[in-house]
Structures are given as structure tokens and as C-alpha cells.
Enzyme design. Structure first.
Site, PDB file in Angstrom:
ATOM      1  N   LYS A   1       5.091 -16.963   5.163  1.00 57.35           N
ATOM      2  CA  LYS A   1       3.744 -16.373   5.230  1.00 57.35           C
ATOM      3  C   LYS A   1       3.212 -16.106   3.821  1.00 57.35           C
ATOM      4  O   LYS A   1       3.983 -16.092   2.853  1.00 57.35           O
ATOM      5  CB  LYS A   1       3.811 -15.070   6.029  1.00 57.35           C
ATOM      6  CG  LYS A   1       4.586 -13.962   5.312  1.00 57.35           C
ATOM      7  CD  LYS A   1       4.824 -12.764   6.222  1.00 57.35           C
ATOM      8  CE  LYS A   1       5.550 -11.662   5.474  1.00 57.35           C
ATOM      9  NZ  LYS A   1       6.067 -10.626   6.373  1.00 57.35           N
TER      10      LYS A   1
ATOM     11  N   TYR B   1     -11.904  -4.408 -22.979  1.00 62.04           N
ATOM     12  CA  TYR B   1     -12.893  -3.520 -22.357  1.00 62.04           C
ATOM     13  C   TYR B   1     -12.509  -2.059 -22.543  1.00 62.04           C
ATOM     14  O   TYR B   1     -11.345  -1.686 -22.366  1.00 62.04           O
ATOM     15  CB  TYR B   1     -12.992  -3.810 -20.865  1.00 62.04           C
ATOM     16  CG  TYR B   1     -13.733  -5.082 -20.549  1.00 62.04           C
ATOM     17  CD1 TYR B   1     -15.058  -5.236 -20.921  1.00 62.04           C
ATOM     18  CD2 TYR B   1     -13.094  -6.123 -19.892  1.00 62.04           C
ATOM     19  CE1 TYR B   1     -15.738  -6.412 -20.632  1.00 62.04           C
ATOM     20  CE2 TYR B   1     -13.760  -7.299 -19.602  1.00 62.04           C
ATOM     21  CZ  TYR B   1     -15.090  -7.434 -19.974  1.00 62.04           C
ATOM     22  OH  TYR B   1     -15.756  -8.586 -19.693  1.00 62.04           O
TER      23      TYR B   1
ATOM     24  N   ARG C   1       3.176  -1.575  14.849  1.00 62.04           N
ATOM     25  CA  ARG C   1       2.276  -2.664  14.485  1.00 62.04           C
ATOM     26  C   ARG C   1       2.078  -3.584  15.692  1.00 62.04           C
ATOM     27  O   ARG C   1       1.063  -3.546  16.332  1.00 62.04           O
ATOM     28  CB  ARG C   1       2.896  -3.422  13.303  1.00 62.04           C
ATOM     29  CG  ARG C   1       1.962  -4.305  12.568  1.00 62.04           C
ATOM     30  CD  ARG C   1       2.437  -4.609  11.163  1.00 62.04           C
ATOM     31  NE  ARG C   1       3.579  -5.516  11.103  1.00 62.04           N
ATOM     32  CZ  ARG C   1       4.124  -5.929   9.957  1.00 62.04           C
ATOM     33  NH1 ARG C   1       3.648  -5.508   8.811  1.00 62.04           N
ATOM     34  NH2 ARG C   1       5.155  -6.749   9.959  1.00 62.04           N
TER      35      ARG C   1
ATOM     36  N   MET D   1     -10.667  -9.938 -16.511  1.00 61.39           N
ATOM     37  CA  MET D   1     -10.586 -10.637 -15.234  1.00 61.39           C
ATOM     38  C   MET D   1      -9.776 -11.923 -15.365  1.00 61.39           C
ATOM     39  O   MET D   1      -8.952 -12.237 -14.514  1.00 61.39           O
ATOM     40  CB  MET D   1     -11.991 -10.938 -14.725  1.00 61.39           C
ATOM     41  CG  MET D   1     -12.028 -11.250 -13.252  1.00 61.39           C
ATOM     42  SD  MET D   1     -13.676 -11.595 -12.656  1.00 61.39           S
ATOM     43  CE  MET D   1     -14.457 -10.009 -12.802  1.00 61.39           C
TER      44      MET D   1
HETATM   45  C1  LIG Z   1       7.551 -10.612   6.393  1.00 58.32           C
HETATM   46  C2  LIG Z   1       8.377 -10.568   7.610  1.00 58.32           C
HETATM   47  C3  LIG Z   1       9.757 -10.837   7.542  1.00 58.32           C
HETATM   48  C4  LIG Z   1      10.486 -11.104   6.251  1.00 58.32           C
HETATM   49  O1  LIG Z   1      10.733  -9.934   5.556  1.00 58.32           O
HETATM   50  P1  LIG Z   1      11.547  -9.939   4.170  1.00 58.32           P
HETATM   51  O2  LIG Z   1      11.830  -8.524   3.960  1.00 58.32           O
HETATM   52  O3  LIG Z   1      10.639 -10.500   3.136  1.00 58.32           O
HETATM   53  O4  LIG Z   1      12.762 -10.764   4.364  1.00 58.32           O
HETATM   54  C5  LIG Z   1      10.459 -10.850   8.739  1.00 58.32           C
HETATM   55  N1  LIG Z   1       9.854 -10.612   9.915  1.00 58.32           N
HETATM   56  C6  LIG Z   1       8.536 -10.330  10.013  1.00 58.32           C
HETATM   57  C7  LIG Z   1       7.947 -10.069  11.343  1.00 58.32           C
HETATM   58  C8  LIG Z   1       7.757 -10.285   8.867  1.00 58.32           C
HETATM   59  O5  LIG Z   1       6.452 -10.009   8.964  1.00 58.32           O
END
Ligand SMILES: *Cc1c(COP(=O)(O)O)cnc(C)c1O
Length: 383
Positions: free
Chosen positions: A38, A272, A143, A345
Site C-alpha cells: 500500500k 525564508y 477502524r 518547498m
Molecule cells: C499496513 C498494514 C499492515 C502492515 O503493517 P506493518 O507494520 O508495516 O508490517 C498489515 N495489515 C494491515 C491491515 C495494514 O493496513
């Protein structure tokens, strides 16, 4: 290498492979590895990293959104992909067409999946196999996830549907770095209860998974059938005091070339706000990185262990005594050059007075917050 570039990120595939092998060796052959890619593989490049992990034999890839999964398929990745976040009803058929595995994050989300897949026979008519689903169990992350007592009902709904196939069940820990703590223990217990209820109801062949990087290190019993790993694969240790260490390699190196060198007199402001005033004649190099690239957005790394914590605290005191602000450095051939003034920036100034050999066009290694590193910065993959 694209040497017309004045800034780029080198990614070592060798280091990624090394880290993958370390994780694989830790879990053993009975446990699969879902490689989390991700957020553009934590900044390292989702498609390229996904290919490396696919070649290494990962069981699945993991992403948050439908769009990320679609990009992986577009790049030719054939591995099963688990999408962590719920989709809209309109995304369900496209997801099935891409052969994605979706997460059931709530009963409402399951209704949306059913709505998206209706009318029955649609998938079969299009020559598609049933849409694979993993149940997510809410155990304390707040979540996504079905409440544990909702799991069996959801599993029955899915298994009664000709276009859906239940293949897995998982949860996510909020405090895996504190694996001895009560919160973690409670999350594990709730998950175990949900697993037992599913088994008792006859759902026995599900891929069960709960461990992220921190849990992999801190909780050997958490491996189950698969682990979901991001942080460790990218060469970083989770912010955690618990658990064993792992020998990881850092695949990431961001480089930026000096655009200009200038000699400033004593008493001149830099950047800046003129927050930095030269105390002596100063040789300044201008680099093409700034906060829009993720520069100077590095989190302060949490020290691990008592000795490291003590050292970090001492360093902080010393810094205060010297009235130094948090100085960040870039490195020319390993030689540090302090950033002076506020990063702009897209441009940053560093003091190279003590490095007279540095000239326009030389590349400095710069620290970037990886997940914030601008995607426009080219990633160059080395074997
Ligand atoms: C990001 C994520 C992981 C991985 O977590 P790490 O600590 O980076 O290994 C695993 N499961 C879910 C659902 C995540 O969102």
C-alpha cells in the site's frame, strides 16, 4: 542511470529480496507472507516492489484501496491481492473482474458487496469466478471489522451465495509492539474467540492472519497461516521495544545534485524567515529538494531499548544546551553537511564550508520521509 535527473531515489532490489527472505525464514514454510505494498509500497514504488515479492514467492499482496489494486493488475501482477478497505457497490464487479480478494469490514459493507454483485449469475455470465472475501474482525483497532459475534452470520451469508467465496479471516493489532500488554492480549483473545466460533460453525479451511511487522517480531504464536508485512520488507524496524531483532538491509537511497554553490558573508540570513544567520563566511550549496518532496518531514525515530532511549535523551539535552535546533544533515560521500535555514518547498540550503571539494553537480544523500516522498521523484531500481 538517468543522469539528466537532479534528484532521484535508488532502490536496491537485493535489499528487498534479503528482507523478504529474512521474514520468510522467520515464519517458516507453513506460513504464507502477504507483502503489504500500500501507499506506493511505503514510497518505494508499488509495481516494482510487488514484482520483487511476487518473484520471491509471496502468497498475496496487500493494499488499502481498489485503485491501488487495479494499478497492480495493470502492471501485470498476477498474485492474489487483498484490499483492506471497503469498496462501493459500483466497484464490486470491477474488483471481481480483476480477481481481487475483498475485505468484509462490516455487515453494512457486506450488504454493499451483495448489492454490487446482484443480480445473481452476472459473474458467471461474464465468465468470472466467484469473488473471494476475507472477514475482518474488529478486536480493538476501531477502524474496520465485524464484531466477533457477527462473524458466523456473515460467513453463512457469504457461503450461501453462488457468486461469493469466503477464503480468509483476519484482524489487525493496535499495539503489537507491546505484545505483553493487556490491550494486545485482549485483541488476540477476541480474535481467537471469533476463529473458534467460525470453526465450530464448520468454516475450517480459512486462511487466518493477524500479524503485522511488530507482531511478527513480538509474538511468535501470531503467525497462524499468513503474516501481513510491510515495514520489515522495506528495511525498517517497527517502532517497538519488544521482540527480537532482525538483520535487515535498507533498500532506500535518495540523492540530489548541487544546483549552485555560493559564498555568503558573515551575518547574512539564509532561507525564508531568515531564521538562520551565518556566523562566519559560509560556503552554501543549494539542493533541489524541499518539503514538497517529503524533506524535513522525517519522523523522530523512537529509540529502542533503555540504553538507546538514554542516549537519545542525553543528545536532546546537549542540543538544548547548545541551543541548536534539530539540525538535519545531508551527506556527500558520507561527509555530513548541515541544513541551514528552513527548507523551502523545493529547494534547501546546506553548509559545505568544511567540504571544499563539493561542487555543482555533485550528489548528496538526503533523508526523506519515504511515505511522503513525491511520486514525481524517479525511482531507479538496482539489482
Ligand atoms: C499496513 C498494514 C499492515 C502492515 O503493517 P506493518 O507494520 O508495516 O508490517 C498489515 N495489515 C494491515 C491491515 C495494514 O493496513
Amino acid at each position: 542511470m538517468a543522469m539528466s535527473e537532479n534528484r532521484w531515489i535508488e532502490i536496491s532490489k537485493e535489499a528487498l529480496i534479503h528482507n523478504y527472505q529474512q521474514v520468510k525464514a522467520r515464519v517458516g514454510s507453513g506460513c504464507g507472507v502477504l507483502a503489504v505494498v500500500k501507499a506506493n509500497a511505503y514510497g518505494l514504488g508499488m509495481e516494482a516492489c510487488g514484482k520483487v515479492f511476487q518473484e520471491q514467492g509471496a502468497s498475496m499482496l496487500g493494499v488499502t484501496t481498489f485503485e491501488e489494486a487495479a494499478a497492480l493488475r495493470k502492471a501485470g501482477l498476477m498474485l492474489p491481492i487483498l484490499v483492506f478497505a471497503p469498496l462501493s457497490a459500483a466497484q464490486i464487479i470491477p474488483a471481481a473482474a480483476l480477481g481481487l480478494t475483498l475485505t468484509v469490514t462490516s455487515l453494512e459493507a457486506l450488504d454493499r458487496i451483495l448489492e454490487g454483485i446482484a443480480p445473481p449469475g452476472q459473474l458467471q455470465a461474464a465468465g468470472l469466478t466467484p469473488l473471494q472475501l476475507h472477514l475482518k474482525i474488529e478486536t480493538g483497532m476501531g477502524r474496520f471489522g465485524l464484531w466477533p459475534e457477527e462473524a458466523v452470520g456473515a460467513a453463512r451469508t457469504i457461503s450461501g451465495h453462488p457468486s461469493l467465496k469466503l477464503t480468509g479471516v483476519y484482524t489487525h493489532f493496535a499495539t503489537a509492539s507491546a505484545s505483553k500488554g493487556p490491550y494486545f492480549r485482549q485483541q488476540r483473545l477476541r480474535f481467537q474467540e471469533a476463529l473458534r466460533a467460525l470453526e465450530d460453525a464448520g468454516f475450517k479451511a480459512l486462511v487466518r492472519h493477524c500479524a503485522n511487522s511488530a507482531a511478527l517480531l513480538a509474538c511468535p504464536e501470531c503467525d497462524l497461516d499468513m503474516v501481513r508485512i510491510g515495514t520489515l520488507l522495506y528495511g525498517q524496524m517497527p517502532a517497538s521495544d519488544a521482540g527480537e531483532k532482525m538483520e535487515l538491509q535498507d533498500p532506500w537511497k535518495c540523492l540530489a545534485r548541487v544546483l549552485e554553490i555560493r559564498e555568503l558573508p558573515a551575518g547574512q540570513g539564509v532561507g525564508y524567515g531568515a531564521t538562520f544567520i551565518t556566523k562566519r563566511p559560509t560556503r552554501v550549496a543549494v539542493l533541489p529538494v524541499g518539503y514538497s518532496d517529503g524533506f524535513q518531514m522525517e519522523p523522530v525515530l523512537r529509540p529502542s531499548g533503555f540504553a538507546a532511549a538514554l542516549k537519545a535523551t542525553l543528545r536532546l539535552w546537549l542540543r538544548c544546551l547548545k541551543a541548536e535546533s534539530q539540525t538535519c544533515h545531508v551527506y556527500f560521500d558520507g561527509n555530513p553537511a548541515p541544513v541551514i535555514g528552513k527548507a523551502g518547498m523545493q529547494l534547501t540550503m546546506v553548509d559545505v564550508t568544511s567540504l571544499p571539494q563539493v561542487k555543482v553537480g555533485d550528489a548528496a544523500r538526503v533523508p526523506l520521509r519515504r511515505t511522503a516522498a513525491d511520486r514525481a521523484i524517479p525511482r531507479i531500481y538496482r539489482d
